[in-house]
Design a protein around this motif. Structure first.
Motif, PDB file in Angstrom:
ATOM      1  N   ALA A   1      31.958  48.344  36.223  1.00 12.91           N
ATOM      2  CA  ALA A   1      31.809  48.640  34.794  1.00 12.91           C
ATOM      3  C   ALA A   1      32.236  47.450  33.942  1.00 12.91           C
ATOM      4  O   ALA A   1      31.563  47.098  32.965  1.00 12.91           O
ATOM      5  N   ALA A   2      33.346  46.814  34.297  1.00 13.49           N
ATOM      6  CA  ALA A   2      33.801  45.636  33.546  1.00 13.49           C
ATOM      7  C   ALA A   2      32.826  44.475  33.712  1.00 13.49           C
ATOM      8  O   ALA A   2      32.537  43.744  32.760  1.00 13.49           O
ATOM      9  N   ALA A   3      32.295  44.304  34.928  1.00 12.12           N
ATOM     10  CA  ALA A   3      31.325  43.232  35.165  1.00 12.12           C
ATOM     11  C   ALA A   3      30.054  43.465  34.358  1.00 12.12           C
ATOM     12  O   ALA A   3      29.429  42.515  33.868  1.00 12.12           O
ATOM     13  N   GLY A   4      29.677  44.743  34.209  1.00  8.54           N
ATOM     14  CA  GLY A   4      28.498  45.052  33.404  1.00  8.54           C
ATOM     15  C   GLY A   4      28.673  44.669  31.946  1.00  8.54           C
ATOM     16  O   GLY A   4      27.690  44.424  31.240  1.00  8.54           O
ATOM     17  N   ILE A   5      29.916  44.607  31.481  1.00  3.84           N
ATOM     18  CA  ILE A   5      30.186  44.183  30.106  1.00  3.84           C
ATOM     19  C   ILE A   5      30.192  42.657  29.996  1.00  3.84           C
ATOM     20  O   ILE A   5      29.635  42.078  29.069  1.00  3.84           O
ATOM     21  N   SER A   6      30.821  41.989  30.949  1.00  3.96           N
ATOM     22  CA  SER A   6      31.019  40.539  30.841  1.00  3.96           C
ATOM     23  C   SER A   6      29.799  39.728  31.259  1.00  3.96           C
ATOM     24  O   SER A   6      29.523  38.669  30.666  1.00  3.96           O
ATOM     25  N   GLU A   7      29.061  40.178  32.263  1.00  2.00           N
ATOM     26  CA  GLU A   7      27.986  39.346  32.814  1.00  2.00           C
ATOM     27  C   GLU A   7      26.890  39.013  31.801  1.00  2.00           C
ATOM     28  O   GLU A   7      26.456  37.853  31.723  1.00  2.00           O
ATOM     29  N   PRO A   8      26.416  39.968  30.977  1.00  3.06           N
ATOM     30  CA  PRO A   8      25.403  39.581  29.984  1.00  3.06           C
ATOM     31  C   PRO A   8      25.934  38.586  28.954  1.00  3.06           C
ATOM     32  O   PRO A   8      25.153  37.815  28.383  1.00  3.06           O
ATOM     33  N   ARG A   9      27.234  38.601  28.726  1.00  2.00           N
ATOM     34  CA  ARG A   9      27.813  37.714  27.714  1.00  2.00           C
ATOM     35  C   ARG A   9      28.103  36.323  28.255  1.00  2.00           C
ATOM     36  O   ARG A   9      28.119  35.351  27.491  1.00  2.00           O
ATOM     37  N   THR A  10      28.372  36.217  29.550  1.00  2.00           N
ATOM     38  CA  THR A  10      28.636  34.902  30.139  1.00  2.00           C
ATOM     39  C   THR A  10      27.394  34.281  30.756  1.00  2.00           C
ATOM     40  O   THR A  10      27.344  33.072  30.965  1.00  2.00           O
ATOM     41  N   GLY A  11      26.398  35.112  31.058  1.00  2.00           N
ATOM     42  CA  GLY A  11      25.204  34.600  31.713  1.00  2.00           C
ATOM     43  C   GLY A  11      25.417  34.290  33.178  1.00  2.00           C
ATOM     44  O   GLY A  11      24.624  33.562  33.779  1.00  2.00           O
ATOM     45  N   ALA A  12      26.488  34.820  33.773  1.00  2.00           N
ATOM     46  CA  ALA A  12      26.794  34.529  35.182  1.00  2.00           C
ATOM     47  C   ALA A  12      27.356  35.779  35.840  1.00  2.00           C
ATOM     48  O   ALA A  12      28.015  36.595  35.190  1.00  2.00           O
ATOM     49  N   ARG A  13      27.109  35.908  37.136  1.00  2.00           N
ATOM     50  CA  ARG A  13      27.625  37.045  37.884  1.00  2.00           C
ATOM     51  C   ARG A  13      29.116  36.872  38.137  1.00  2.00           C
ATOM     52  O   ARG A  13      29.604  35.767  38.345  1.00  2.00           O
ATOM     53  N   ALA A  14      29.824  38.008  38.133  1.00  2.00           N
ATOM     54  CA  ALA A  14      31.273  37.982  38.309  1.00  2.00           C
ATOM     55  C   ALA A  14      31.696  38.246  39.741  1.00  2.00           C
ATOM     56  O   ALA A  14      32.891  38.232  40.036  1.00  2.00           O
ATOM     57  N   SER A  15      30.737  38.502  40.637  1.00  2.00           N
ATOM     58  CA  SER A  15      31.097  38.808  42.012  1.00  2.00           C
ATOM     59  C   SER A  15      29.921  38.510  42.921  1.00  2.00           C
ATOM     60  O   SER A  15      28.797  38.287  42.455  1.00  2.00           O
ATOM     61  N   VAL A  16      30.198  38.507  44.202  1.00  2.00           N
ATOM     62  CA  VAL A  16      29.163  38.366  45.215  1.00  2.00           C
ATOM     63  C   VAL A  16      28.814  39.764  45.717  1.00  2.00           C
ATOM     64  O   VAL A  16      29.703  40.518  46.143  1.00  2.00           O
ATOM     65  N   GLU A  17      27.547  40.119  45.629  1.00  2.00           N
ATOM     66  CA  GLU A  17      27.062  41.425  46.075  1.00  2.00           C
ATOM     67  C   GLU A  17      27.740  42.575  45.344  1.00  2.00           C
ATOM     68  O   GLU A  17      27.917  43.671  45.881  1.00  2.00           O
ATOM     69  N   GLY A  18      28.185  42.330  44.107  1.00  2.00           N
ATOM     70  CA  GLY A  18      28.684  43.393  43.249  1.00  2.00           C
ATOM     71  C   GLY A  18      30.055  43.942  43.586  1.00  2.00           C
ATOM     72  O   GLY A  18      30.401  45.025  43.132  1.00  2.00           O
ATOM     73  N   ARG A  19      30.849  43.238  44.385  1.00  2.00           N
ATOM     74  CA  ARG A  19      32.184  43.753  44.707  1.00  2.00           C
ATOM     75  C   ARG A  19      33.180  42.602  44.822  1.00  2.00           C
ATOM     76  O   ARG A  19      32.805  41.450  45.047  1.00  2.00           O
ATOM     77  N   LEU A  20      34.454  42.952  44.683  1.00  2.00           N
ATOM     78  CA  LEU A  20      35.515  41.966  44.812  1.00  2.00           C
ATOM     79  C   LEU A  20      35.789  41.673  46.280  1.00  2.00           C
ATOM     80  O   LEU A  20      35.632  42.547  47.134  1.00  2.00           O
ATOM     81  N   PRO A  21      36.214  40.448  46.598  1.00  2.00           N
ATOM     82  CA  PRO A  21      36.529  40.123  47.999  1.00  2.00           C
ATOM     83  C   PRO A  21      37.719  40.944  48.496  1.00  2.00           C
ATOM     84  O   PRO A  21      38.765  40.977  47.864  1.00  2.00           O
ATOM     85  N   ARG A  22      37.538  41.594  49.649  1.00  2.00           N
ATOM     86  CA  ARG A  22      38.598  42.412  50.222  1.00  2.00           C
ATOM     87  C   ARG A  22      38.949  42.016  51.651  1.00  2.00           C
ATOM     88  O   ARG A  22      40.036  42.326  52.126  1.00  2.00           O
ATOM     89  N   ASN A  23      38.015  41.368  52.348  1.00  2.00           N
ATOM     90  CA  ASN A  23      38.241  41.051  53.754  1.00  2.00           C
ATOM     91  C   ASN A  23      37.647  39.686  54.082  1.00  2.00           C
ATOM     92  O   ASN A  23      37.129  38.975  53.187  1.00  2.00           O
ATOM     93  N   GLU A  24      37.711  39.317  55.331  1.00  2.00           N
ATOM     94  CA  GLU A  24      37.235  38.000  55.753  1.00  2.00           C
ATOM     95  C   GLU A  24      35.727  37.855  55.564  1.00  2.00           C
ATOM     96  O   GLU A  24      35.245  36.764  55.225  1.00  2.00           O
ATOM     97  N   ASP A  25      34.975  38.910  55.788  1.00  2.00           N
ATOM     98  CA  ASP A  25      33.524  38.827  55.588  1.00  2.00           C
ATOM     99  C   ASP A  25      33.197  38.536  54.127  1.00  2.00           C
ATOM    100  O   ASP A  25      32.321  37.705  53.824  1.00  2.00           O
ATOM    101  N   ASP A  26      33.887  39.209  53.216  1.00  2.00           N
ATOM    102  CA  ASP A  26      33.679  38.947  51.792  1.00  2.00           C
ATOM    103  C   ASP A  26      34.079  37.521  51.437  1.00  2.00           C
ATOM    104  O   ASP A  26      33.411  36.853  50.637  1.00  2.00           O
ATOM    105  N   ALA A  27      35.175  37.050  52.028  1.00  2.00           N
ATOM    106  CA  ALA A  27      35.639  35.687  51.760  1.00  2.00           C
ATOM    107  C   ALA A  27      34.620  34.665  52.245  1.00  2.00           C
ATOM    108  O   ALA A  27      34.363  33.646  51.575  1.00  2.00           O
ATOM    109  N   ARG A  28      34.020  34.912  53.399  1.00  3.91           N
ATOM    110  CA  ARG A  28      33.002  33.984  53.914  1.00  3.91           C
ATOM    111  C   ARG A  28      31.749  33.984  53.035  1.00  3.91           C
ATOM    112  O   ARG A  28      31.161  32.929  52.770  1.00  3.91           O
ATOM    113  N   ALA A  29      31.357  35.161  52.569  1.00  2.90           N
ATOM    114  CA  ALA A  29      30.194  35.234  51.680  1.00  2.90           C
ATOM    115  C   ALA A  29      30.459  34.485  50.377  1.00  2.90           C
ATOM    116  O   ALA A  29      29.586  33.764  49.868  1.00  2.90           O
TER     117      ALA A  29
END
Length: 460
Positions: free
Chosen positions: A31-59
């Protein structure tokens, strides 16, 4: 007593049903990313989620490495900062705290079970009590609404923090690219000054120059050497500031590249119809301040509701004594004998008025900043265009004519060298003016709450 049991059971059932809300799984980040992303013109995350594990960190590392594989443009720098700035990542996780508070506010407090065993005179007695907090049942809907507003406010504040990081990164990128460009040009000027100093030495040996003329060229060369060192220091500092915002370290911090020069000046500046209204409508800090005022007003209502009744517990009682079972209920009520709640209400009212005035001041500041930033944006554009269209072309024209006259032996070498210095000053002035323009645009976007609008009230 039957009606009391029905009331208690009905209240418990209603609250249990209202407490079915569960955690979203991403702590409200989407929900917060949906507010900020149109205003910054950039995505706030990879695949729509925050990094939680090693796979997310590698991505995440793969995305950043791809961005850093080429000279880092301003938009790419903003993207990397939104993905990798650890301070911003910490702000994202504050949403999880606020969401947990919201879910908790919608859940009924656990009942309290008391058990008592006593014996004497050959008889054994048992006392069992199950108690529910009625104040919690009564005020739970209002508390849920208050926590809901607090959660919405946190979303806005987190989104606003993302906008701030994006704006700071864009400003740092402009500073770093301009500082590198100025340092490179300073090296060119120093090389030219060195050649002039060497020429002065040869002409002095040939008897064509005086000691004063030679010293003048040597002093100018020494000054350019100092200016190169100063420019290099500024370039290193600007790059490191950008590196911190990007969240880079190790080889990535050392190896990423920047463009050789700033983007060219656009054909025309943006014309905004009403910058004050845009700022008041779009800035997230203003929206968060509005929600804070509404939340404070709701809290005041809750305080007034519970000013006399702070503790109200309802309990079902079952006692067994001497083999005889008895049933009943008990109510615990705080008697407002010494504290009638007036201090709590006064505190809530004072907090509300404080919030109202802070909101009003935030609106005043936003309007003023919007006017100031827009005026700076337009003036910076005009200054950069003046350098581009008049100062630099005229200096080049003078330089070309000076060189022709020198080749025709109509001008001395002194005039040729003096003209080269003035041309260097003009070029440096244009680079600084271009830097000021892109800085002013980034500041204007921050003052208006996002990228410059391209539809209503704006002419390209």
């Amino acid at each position: 007593m039957t009606s009391l049991y029905k009331f208690a059971s009905g209240a418990v059932l209603a609250l249990l049903l209202s407490g079915c809300a569960s955690l979203s799984g991403d702590g409200g980040f989407s929900a917060a990313a949906g507010i900020s992303e149109p205003r910054t013109g950039a995505r706030a995350s990879v695949e729509g989620r925050l990094p939680r594990n090693e796979d997310d960190a590698r991505a995440l590392a793969a995305v950043i490495s791809k961005k850093l594989a080429q000279p880092l443009a301003a938009d790419d720098a903003v993207q990397v900062a939104l993905l990798n700035n650890r301070g911003l990542q910490a702000s994202y996780w504050s949403l999880g705290v606020a969401e947990a508070d919201l879910v908790q506010a919608g859940r009924m407090q656990n009942p309290v079970f008391d058990f008592k065993r006593s014996h004497g005179g050959g008889e054994v007695g048992y006392e069992r009590t199950l108690t529910f907090n009625l104040v919690n049942l009564i005020t739970a809907p209002m508390a849920s609404r208050i926590e809901g507003r607090r959660f919405e406010q946190t979303k806005l504040l987190v989104a606003n923090q993302a906008l701030k990081v994006a704006a700071d990164t864009r400003l740092a990128w402009v500073d770093a690219v301009a500082a590198t460009q100025l340092a490179d040009y300073a090296k060119q000027v120093e090389a030219s000054a060195q050649a002039s100093a060497e020429l002065a030495g040869r002409m002095r040996k040939a008897g064509n120059w005086s000691s004063l003329d030679q010293a003048r060229e040597q002093a100018y060369h020494a000054q350019t050497v100092a200016e190169v060192t100063h420019a290099q220091k500024a370039a290193v500092a600007a790059r490191e500031k950008l590196t911190r915002l990007l969240g880079l370290s190790g080889e990535q911090a050392a190896d990423y590249r920047l463009p050789d020069h700033l983007p060219d000046l656009p054909v025309a500046p943006r014309e905004l119809a009403d910058v004050e209204q845009i700022a008041v409508n779009e800035r997230l800090d203003i929206q968060a301040a509005r929600l804070d005022t509404e939340q404070t007003a709701s809290t005041l209502g809750l305080t007034r509701t519970t000013r006399f009744i702070n503790v109200l517990d309802l309990g079902a009682v079952r006692n067994t004594e001497g083999g005889t079972a008895t049933r009943g209920y008990e109510i615990s009520l705080e008697i407002p004998l010494f504290d009638w709640g007036s201090a709590r209400v006064a505190r809530a009212e004072a907090t509300y008025m404080q919030s109202v005035n802070l909101l009003a001041q935030a609106a005043v500041d936003a309007r003023s900043e919007a006017r100031e930033r827009y005026a700076d944006y337009r003036a910076s554009y005009e200054l950069a265009r003046h350098y581009r269209d008049h100062v630099v072309p005229l200096r080049k024209q003078i330089s070309d004519q000076t060189l022709l006259r020198y080749n025709g032996m109509l001008m001395s070498v002194f005039e040729l060298l003096a003209d080269a210095r003035e041309q260097a000053t003009a070029v440096s002035g244009y680079i600084n003016a271009l830097k000021d323009y892109w800085t002013a645009q980034a500041n204007l976007e921050a003052a208006l709450g996002g990228r410059l609008p391209t539809n209503t009230g704006v002419k390209p």
